[in-house]
Design an enzyme around this catalytic site. Sequence first.
Site, PDB file in Angstrom:
ATOM      1  N   LYS A   1     110.377  31.897  79.450  1.00  0.00           N
ATOM      2  CA  LYS A   1     109.519  33.093  79.557  1.00  0.00           C
ATOM      3  C   LYS A   1     109.836  34.022  78.407  1.00  0.00           C
ATOM      4  O   LYS A   1     110.951  34.001  77.870  1.00  0.00           O
ATOM      5  CB  LYS A   1     109.775  33.825  80.882  1.00  0.00           C
ATOM      6  CG  LYS A   1     108.645  34.745  81.290  1.00  0.00           C
ATOM      7  CD  LYS A   1     107.507  33.957  81.895  1.00  0.00           C
ATOM      8  CE  LYS A   1     106.328  34.837  82.254  1.00  0.00           C
ATOM      9  NZ  LYS A   1     105.313  34.080  82.992  1.00  0.00           N
TER      10      LYS A   1
HETATM   11  P1  NAD Z   1      96.450  40.680  82.891  1.00  0.00           P
HETATM   12  O1  NAD Z   1      97.128  41.561  81.952  1.00  0.00           O
HETATM   13  O2  NAD Z   1      95.265  39.902  82.420  1.00  0.00           O
HETATM   14  O3  NAD Z   1      95.970  41.527  84.172  1.00  0.00           O
HETATM   15  C1  NAD Z   1      96.844  42.325  84.900  1.00  0.00           C
HETATM   16  C2  NAD Z   1      96.043  43.185  85.854  1.00  0.00           C
HETATM   17  O4  NAD Z   1      96.970  43.931  86.651  1.00  0.00           O
HETATM   18  C3  NAD Z   1      95.168  44.211  85.139  1.00  0.00           C
HETATM   19  O5  NAD Z   1      93.932  44.315  85.821  1.00  0.00           O
HETATM   20  C4  NAD Z   1      95.950  45.507  85.275  1.00  0.00           C
HETATM   21  O6  NAD Z   1      95.140  46.657  85.278  1.00  0.00           O
HETATM   22  C5  NAD Z   1      96.564  45.282  86.656  1.00  0.00           C
HETATM   23  N1  NAD Z   1      97.715  46.164  86.878  1.00  0.00           N
HETATM   24  C6  NAD Z   1      98.661  46.548  85.998  1.00  0.00           C
HETATM   25  N2  NAD Z   1      99.506  47.413  86.570  1.00  0.00           N
HETATM   26  C7  NAD Z   1      99.100  47.544  87.847  1.00  0.00           C
HETATM   27  C8  NAD Z   1      99.552  48.294  88.968  1.00  0.00           C
HETATM   28  N3  NAD Z   1     100.628  49.081  88.855  1.00  0.00           N
HETATM   29  N4  NAD Z   1      98.896  48.180  90.141  1.00  0.00           N
HETATM   30  C9  NAD Z   1      97.794  47.375  90.228  1.00  0.00           C
HETATM   31  N5  NAD Z   1      97.313  46.670  89.212  1.00  0.00           N
HETATM   32  C10 NAD Z   1      97.946  46.752  88.047  1.00  0.00           C
HETATM   33  O7  NAD Z   1      97.584  39.716  83.489  1.00  0.00           O
HETATM   34  P2  NAD Z   1      97.389  38.310  84.166  1.00  0.00           P
HETATM   35  O8  NAD Z   1      97.527  37.262  83.133  1.00  0.00           O
HETATM   36  O9  NAD Z   1      96.174  38.345  85.043  1.00  0.00           O
HETATM   37  O10 NAD Z   1      98.708  38.231  85.065  1.00  0.00           O
HETATM   38  C11 NAD Z   1      98.765  38.800  86.359  1.00  0.00           C
HETATM   39  C12 NAD Z   1      99.919  38.184  87.127  1.00  0.00           C
HETATM   40  O11 NAD Z   1      99.708  36.774  87.226  1.00  0.00           O
HETATM   41  C13 NAD Z   1     101.293  38.340  86.483  1.00  0.00           C
HETATM   42  O12 NAD Z   1     102.257  38.453  87.491  1.00  0.00           O
HETATM   43  C14 NAD Z   1     101.480  37.021  85.750  1.00  0.00           C
HETATM   44  O13 NAD Z   1     102.849  36.721  85.561  1.00  0.00           O
HETATM   45  C15 NAD Z   1     100.836  36.074  86.730  1.00  0.00           C
HETATM   46  N6  NAD Z   1     100.396  34.809  86.142  1.00  0.00           N
HETATM   47  C16 NAD Z   1      99.484  34.765  85.130  1.00  0.00           C
HETATM   48  C17 NAD Z   1      99.085  33.540  84.622  1.00  0.00           C
HETATM   49  C18 NAD Z   1      98.022  33.429  83.564  1.00  0.00           C
HETATM   50  O14 NAD Z   1      97.591  32.298  83.285  1.00  0.00           O
HETATM   51  N7  NAD Z   1      97.548  34.520  82.988  1.00  0.00           N
HETATM   52  C19 NAD Z   1      99.650  32.351  85.120  1.00  0.00           C
HETATM   53  C20 NAD Z   1     100.563  32.426  86.158  1.00  0.00           C
HETATM   54  C21 NAD Z   1     100.924  33.661  86.667  1.00  0.00           C
END
Ligand code: NAD
Length: 436
Positions: free
Chosen positions: A111
């Site tokens: 990571k």
């Molecule tokens: P992203 O940056 O695209 O989206 C994050 C979202 O969370 C945004 O809408 C943001 O406004 C919101 N957010 C931020 N702070 C917040 C808060 N305090 N309260 C509520 N909402 C809030 O990120 P992502 O890629 O969608 O990742 C989201 C989660 O999924 C993370 O935990 C990440 O580790 C996990 N994840 C992502 C992927 C991927 O392929 N992108 C894969 C596995 C896991």
Amino acid sequence: MKSEAAENLDPIAISEQQFDRAARHVKGLKRGLVDFLKKPKRVNIVNFPVEMDDDSVQSFQGYRVVHNRVFGPSKGGIRYHPDVTMEEVVSLAKLMTWKCALVNVPFGGAKGGLVCDVKALSERELRRITRRFTSELFDELGPHQDIPAPDLYTGEQTMAWIFDTYDKLHPGFNNRPVVTGKPIEMGGAYGRREATANGCLFATERFLSRGLIPERTDVAGARVAIQGFGDVGAVAAHAFHRQGAKIVAVSDSKGAIYDANGLDPAVVEEFKAASGSVVGLADTMTITNQELLELDCDILLPAALGDQIHAGNAADIKAGLVVEGANNPTTPAADRILQARGIYVLPDILVNAGGVTVSYYEWVQNQVNEQWDYDTTTEKMRAKIHAATDAVFDRWERFVVGEEDSGDGRPDFRTVALVIAIERVAHATLMRGIWP
Ligand code: NAD
């Protein structure tokens, strides 16, 4: 303020608690191997200066942690967030090892994180920061070494810059597989953008089809609340909506919106693109992120930050099923409270593994410069997520009927998923033979 004071939210402590809970069910796990599996293999901390648009110089700190490479090159996203810590990145790297093992993807876990506030930076600044961060990691990354992907506040553009920088530093090779989640025109995979969210849907559907919640055997008609409206949350809203679920609430960092009749994800997306937030959409009620988590609904899908469901609010969660789109959204204390209340939690290492699975397919395609179509990729991923969901459910059923000694009573799905993953990694470690 509710009573969460006693809970230790140190990410490493949490990951160790989760590991220990599972490891006691893994037979014949030697003490030294436990220590090895608990610790990261390698931790890189880099500091570097960047020239900002106003000619000032700002210093940035980044991390890249490799937890394990028993199954292959290490794999894991890079997140940009002001609150990123080394401890958080270590715990997320471990999660990647277990996730890859659970879905049988031949990668180890890694990571990355960079301490920065994307919203306060221009695109040119982000590009310079990303290039410098990549160059600081230099040979730590590599198509057969360590392969980043998008995570919080990073996306296709970030991956394109990482690829370009690595490619400039390593000319003369096919460097496309050094990073996944790239734009399609640069060797990205069709279906990668939707993969994590689609995986959330596939795991949920498969789980519900097993009939553990008799009144809910599919997602059609389910009331779903989604925290976060980014790469995972927004796409999940579409995926669940397409299958007939009612998206009653979504949120972002500015707050949450609620509509008992169900939101149209396309309308929310359009509004957020124009206004910068989901909050304020006509004919919706504005609520807080906290209220979203505690809504009366069938499925709660956290898809934002870690530690959102904790000792202070777990008793107030009303959803019958929590589907962890985000990494680490539920603390160990909350796990215990939810379990005692009969609320099932489908764990992150299963639910959001669609992302790394399609990242693996992107990596495979990049080796031979092929591009499969969306359906081919998505169906292959669906099969892997279904197989992993079945493996977890079948093992859990065996625990329940007492064919295996569960020690502390019925384990939750997180523990069972971890048992399977730890067994696979421990077994492979011993099969390879401890060096020398
Ligand atoms: P992203 O940056 O695209 O989206 C994050 C979202 O969370 C945004 O809408 C943001 O406004 C919101 N957010 C931020 N702070 C917040 C808060 N305090 N309260 C509520 N909402 C809030 O990120 P992502 O890629 O969608 O990742 C989201 C989660 O999924 C993370 O935990 C990440 O580790 C996990 N994840 C992502 C992927 C991927 O392929 N992108 C894969 C596995 C896991």
